[in-house]
Write an enzyme that holds these catalytic residues in place. Sequence first.
Site, mmCIF file in Angstrom:
data_model
loop_
_atom_site.group_PDB
_atom_site.id
_atom_site.type_symbol
_atom_site.label_atom_id
_atom_site.label_comp_id
_atom_site.label_asym_id
_atom_site.label_seq_id
_atom_site.Cartn_x
_atom_site.Cartn_y
_atom_site.Cartn_z
ATOM 1 N N GLN A 93 46.141 35.811 7.713
ATOM 2 C CA GLN A 93 46.988 34.623 7.761
ATOM 3 C C GLN A 93 48.430 35.031 8.032
ATOM 4 O O GLN A 93 49.293 34.195 8.276
ATOM 5 C CB GLN A 93 46.930 33.856 6.440
ATOM 6 C CG GLN A 93 45.552 33.329 6.065
ATOM 7 C CD GLN A 93 45.546 32.712 4.689
ATOM 8 O OE1 GLN A 93 45.780 31.512 4.534
ATOM 9 N NE2 GLN A 93 45.301 33.517 3.671
ATOM 10 N N ASN A 94 48.680 36.353 7.939
ATOM 11 C CA ASN A 94 50.049 36.872 8.030
ATOM 12 C C ASN A 94 50.501 36.964 9.488
ATOM 13 O O ASN A 94 49.692 37.163 10.391
ATOM 14 C CB ASN A 94 50.145 38.250 7.364
ATOM 15 C CG ASN A 94 49.712 38.191 5.900
ATOM 16 O OD1 ASN A 94 49.760 37.133 5.272
ATOM 17 N ND2 ASN A 94 49.262 39.317 5.370
ATOM 18 N N HIS A 111 47.265 32.552 12.104
ATOM 19 C CA HIS A 111 48.497 31.745 12.021
ATOM 20 C C HIS A 111 49.544 32.220 13.019
ATOM 21 O O HIS A 111 50.708 31.823 12.924
ATOM 22 C CB HIS A 111 49.063 31.778 10.603
ATOM 23 C CG HIS A 111 48.241 31.000 9.625
ATOM 24 N ND1 HIS A 111 48.386 31.115 8.260
ATOM 25 C CD2 HIS A 111 47.236 30.109 9.815
ATOM 26 C CE1 HIS A 111 47.521 30.305 7.667
ATOM 27 N NE2 HIS A 111 46.808 29.699 8.572
ATOM 28 N N CYS A 119 56.163 29.623 25.542
ATOM 29 C CA CYS A 119 57.024 28.708 26.294
ATOM 30 C C CYS A 119 56.311 27.368 26.447
ATOM 31 O O CYS A 119 55.229 27.293 27.041
ATOM 32 C CB CYS A 119 57.333 29.287 27.687
ATOM 33 S SG CYS A 119 58.292 28.115 28.692
ATOM 34 N N CYS A 141 59.655 31.042 33.455
ATOM 35 C CA CYS A 141 59.991 29.816 34.213
ATOM 36 C C CYS A 141 61.459 29.450 34.132
ATOM 37 O O CYS A 141 61.906 28.513 34.790
ATOM 38 C CB CYS A 141 59.143 28.651 33.678
ATOM 39 S SG CYS A 141 59.638 28.099 32.027
ATOM 40 N N GLY A 177 44.808 38.900 -1.430
ATOM 41 C CA GLY A 177 46.216 38.513 -1.469
ATOM 42 C C GLY A 177 46.517 37.149 -0.904
ATOM 43 O O GLY A 177 47.490 36.979 -0.168
ATOM 44 N N ASN A 203 42.969 40.014 -5.789
ATOM 45 C CA ASN A 203 44.229 39.279 -5.845
ATOM 46 C C ASN A 203 45.006 39.649 -7.106
ATOM 47 O O ASN A 203 44.405 40.016 -8.117
ATOM 48 C CB ASN A 203 43.952 37.765 -5.816
ATOM 49 C CG ASN A 203 45.099 36.985 -5.218
ATOM 50 O OD1 ASN A 203 45.534 37.265 -4.110
ATOM 51 N ND2 ASN A 203 45.631 36.032 -5.986
HETATM 52 N N1 APR Z 1 48.554 42.336 -4.479
HETATM 53 C C1 APR Z 1 47.621 41.364 -4.336
HETATM 54 N N2 APR Z 1 47.898 40.039 -4.349
HETATM 55 C C2 APR Z 1 49.190 39.701 -4.503
HETATM 56 C C3 APR Z 1 50.228 40.658 -4.653
HETATM 57 C C4 APR Z 1 49.858 42.017 -4.639
HETATM 58 N N3 APR Z 1 50.767 42.988 -4.792
HETATM 59 N N4 APR Z 1 51.404 39.989 -4.805
HETATM 60 C C5 APR Z 1 51.114 38.679 -4.744
HETATM 61 N N5 APR Z 1 49.791 38.502 -4.572
HETATM 62 C C6 APR Z 1 49.043 37.249 -4.451
HETATM 63 C C7 APR Z 1 49.641 36.105 -5.231
HETATM 64 O O1 APR Z 1 49.126 36.108 -6.562
HETATM 65 C C8 APR Z 1 49.157 34.890 -4.437
HETATM 66 O O2 APR Z 1 47.890 34.453 -4.918
HETATM 67 O O3 APR Z 1 49.096 36.847 -3.092
HETATM 68 C C9 APR Z 1 48.995 35.423 -3.017
HETATM 69 C C10 APR Z 1 50.065 34.922 -2.057
HETATM 70 O O4 APR Z 1 49.914 33.534 -1.944
HETATM 71 P P1 APR Z 1 50.879 32.737 -0.946
HETATM 72 O O5 APR Z 1 52.284 33.126 -1.197
HETATM 73 O O6 APR Z 1 50.485 31.291 -1.051
HETATM 74 O O7 APR Z 1 50.510 33.294 0.498
HETATM 75 P P2 APR Z 1 49.233 32.930 1.378
HETATM 76 O O8 APR Z 1 48.061 32.629 0.512
HETATM 77 O O9 APR Z 1 49.082 34.003 2.394
HETATM 78 O O10 APR Z 1 49.707 31.578 2.123
HETATM 79 C C11 APR Z 1 48.822 31.043 3.070
HETATM 80 O O11 APR Z 1 50.488 29.373 3.618
HETATM 81 O O12 APR Z 1 52.698 28.900 3.950
HETATM 82 C C12 APR Z 1 51.497 29.131 4.600
HETATM 83 O O13 APR Z 1 51.193 29.925 6.767
HETATM 84 C C13 APR Z 1 51.587 30.340 5.488
HETATM 85 O O14 APR Z 1 49.884 31.986 5.935
HETATM 86 C C14 APR Z 1 50.562 31.289 4.906
HETATM 87 C C15 APR Z 1 49.629 30.366 4.151
#
Ligand code: APR
Length: 237
Positions: A93-94, A111, A119, A141, A177, A203
């Site tokens: 998702q990153n 994402h 463009c 363009c 994560g 996580n």
């Molecule tokens: N190791 C493992 N997990 C971790 C760590 C770590 N060191 N640090 C944080 N986390 C976990 C948090 O507990 C949380 O559950 O990673 C998760 C991050 O959640 P979000 O910040 O919501 O990120 P994400 O789930 O990737 O968001 C999804 O939302 O805003 C949109 O497009 C954006 O791709 C993103 C999507």
Amino acid sequence: MKKIVVLTGAGVSKESGLDTFRDANGIWAKYNMEDVCTPEGFRRNPQKLHEFYNKLRQDLPNVHPNAAHIALAELGNAIERKQIEAQLTLITQNIDDLHERAGSKHPIHMHGDLYQLWCCGCDAKLEWHQACFIDTPCPSCGQNKLRPDIVWFGEMPYDMDKIQTALLSCDIFVSIGTSGVVYPAAGFVQMASSAHAKTIELNLEISAGTSLFNESFLGPATQLVPQFVEKLLKGEI
Ligand code: APR
């Protein structure tokens, strides 16, 4: 042939020094999601949105892949060397490039990709590492209609056909994560479960989806992911 699907979220890059979105001091505590992650926000104030992504793009070279990214790259390499009979689909998702810089080949950026512009004038997709502004002309363009090639809320994620095919035929699904609140990624565990896959969550904290997984391990990705890959390579999963 063991079919493995891995999904990563912002938590996999946290220990590299990149903010997550929803942690206490995360990105959505500093920026309004509506302004920088929606088509409406881009229409309303494109300069503000460009500045947000320019900052992320400018900071990215200063952070580096961590042990979790590296372990996932090593898994891919071990499969390529046929150390284990398996197939890996890595979905992230990153929008950062840390999986690639760790050595993972072709992660699916559902994402989008911070180092790519799109463009809206000629539909060109452009590799882009520097700042972009509302008056930056498209190299293809010449029109001033460039936007980050990022999937914003309300837009369709990339490669969903490929992702669904992988999920509906996998044996193991691992989510790393991610808070499990943003769809369609948050629903991947149910799709994998419908294929009778073993579902595992790695996580830092309990997520919105934890109860949907067969197994959930809590801790930092840099500890859990290398342990997971080691077990896989030993045939213990
Ligand atoms: N190791 C493992 N997990 C971790 C760590 C770590 N060191 N640090 C944080 N986390 C976990 C948090 O507990 C949380 O559950 O990673 C998760 C991050 O959640 P979000 O910040 O919501 O990120 P994400 O789930 O990737 O968001 C999804 O939302 O805003 C949109 O497009 C954006 O791709 C993103 C999507």
